[in-house]
Design an enzyme around this catalytic site. Sequence first.
Site, PDB file in Angstrom:
ATOM      1  N   ALA A 192       9.702  -0.797  -6.664  1.00 24.22           N
ATOM      2  CA  ALA A 192       9.144  -1.418  -7.869  1.00 24.22           C
ATOM      3  C   ALA A 192       8.198  -2.606  -7.611  1.00 24.22           C
ATOM      4  O   ALA A 192       7.054  -2.607  -8.083  1.00 24.22           O
ATOM      5  CB  ALA A 192      10.287  -1.813  -8.797  1.00 24.22           C
ATOM      6  N   ASP A 205      14.625  -0.979 -10.795  1.00 24.56           N
ATOM      7  CA  ASP A 205      13.264  -0.647 -11.247  1.00 24.56           C
ATOM      8  C   ASP A 205      12.962  -1.184 -12.637  1.00 24.56           C
ATOM      9  O   ASP A 205      11.803  -1.410 -12.987  1.00 24.56           O
ATOM     10  CB  ASP A 205      13.046   0.870 -11.219  1.00 24.56           C
ATOM     11  CG  ASP A 205      12.930   1.341  -9.785  1.00 24.56           C
ATOM     12  OD1 ASP A 205      13.983   1.572  -9.165  1.00 24.56           O
ATOM     13  OD2 ASP A 205      11.805   1.432  -9.274  1.00 24.56           O
TER      14      ASP A 205
HETATM   15  O1  MRU Z   1      10.931   6.240  -6.292  1.00 24.32           O
HETATM   16  P1  MRU Z   1      10.915   4.946  -5.553  1.00 24.32           P
HETATM   17  O2  MRU Z   1      11.075   5.093  -4.053  1.00 24.32           O
HETATM   18  O3  MRU Z   1       9.740   4.070  -5.931  1.00 24.32           O
HETATM   19  O4  MRU Z   1      12.229   4.221  -6.065  1.00 24.32           O
HETATM   20  C1  MRU Z   1      12.547   2.959  -5.528  1.00 24.32           C
HETATM   21  C2  MRU Z   1      13.834   2.439  -6.004  1.00 24.32           C
HETATM   22  O5  MRU Z   1      14.490   2.974  -6.874  1.00 24.32           O
HETATM   23  C3  MRU Z   1      14.253   1.136  -5.439  1.00 24.32           C
HETATM   24  O6  MRU Z   1      15.627   1.077  -5.246  1.00 24.32           O
HETATM   25  C4  MRU Z   1      13.799   0.079  -6.450  1.00 24.32           C
HETATM   26  O7  MRU Z   1      12.427   0.175  -6.695  1.00 24.32           O
HETATM   27  C5  MRU Z   1      14.088  -1.262  -6.020  1.00 24.32           C
HETATM   28  S1  MRU Z   1      12.879  -1.740  -4.830  1.00 24.32           S
HETATM   29  C6  MRU Z   1      13.018  -3.353  -4.478  1.00 24.32           C
END
Ligand code: MRU
Length: 301
Positions: A6, A191
């Site tokens: 995120a 997110d």
């Molecule tokens: O689909 P992604 O890899 O973008 O999903 C990422 C996540 O769900 C992470 O756990 C979340 O963004 C936290 S990142 C600090």
Amino acid sequence: MAVRGAPAIGLTAAYALVLAAQEAAKSGARGDARLAIIVRARDVLAQTRPTAVNLAWALDEVLRVAREDPSPGALLQKAEALHAEDVAGNERIGRQLLARLRPGMNVLTHCNAGALATGGLGTALSGLFLARELGLPLHVWVSETRPRLQGARLTAWELTQAGIDCTLITDNMAASLMAKGRVDLVVTGADRIAANGDTANKVGTSMHAVCAAHFGVPFHVAAPRSTFDLTLSAGDQIPIEERSWSEVTTVGSERLCPEGMKVYNPGFDVTPAALIRSCFTDRGEIEPVSREAIARVMRGP
Ligand code: MRU
């Protein structure tokens, strides 16, 4: 997915608007015409991932500056300021997790919330890196995170590079480890966090939270203020990205199931606030995770 996580998505989009401003300047557009080019870029970027609110947040922060001064220099200054804020915030988040860690603890994490997902050290992983720097011995269970395997591919790599003792598990092994008392704390990133604390994170997170609650293991979330969406009163309003069936039906080039199989592939799930012991944020720790506490901490001093 070249950029994912995120906060990293948000920061990359902020820098992308700088590129749009450069293009607009090069095209000779001025005033409203130049701003219109930047706004168009904003609209395209905003549609790339629906769940991580950091994307819309960062775009709007930069766009606010562009409305005053659409020069590439002004936008770059803002993007760099957001980046620096994330780096400093990661460290503050990490210190809150560090305060919960004791020598020999077994920590479980899901997906990837480290340096590959943010502008700095990470959110959920930053405290683990700080613990390593201080020589605090820990062991981390890395949940592989089907279907994109961010745990196996990214978190396992980051922790190994840092010299942190870690073990890879499939997502469905967590409950049995907790039942045996082999998990002391769970920490994940986020997110999007609604005003009541319901938290969207990579699919599978809520399963760990439910298991943790059942077995009395504290479950924590780590996220900066850019992940909080106070316009949504509860988690059922968070848009959940649905991703390609091919992420589930194949691993690499190998097909796992019969042709024509129906697939459901939401990228994220929502953990109810009631299952979250505390939230480590760049503005301070939120415990208990309640609407009032979130509003107070996010308002700032
Ligand atoms: O689909 P992604 O890899 O973008 O999903 C990422 C996540 O769900 C992470 O756990 C979340 O963004 C936290 S990142 C600090």
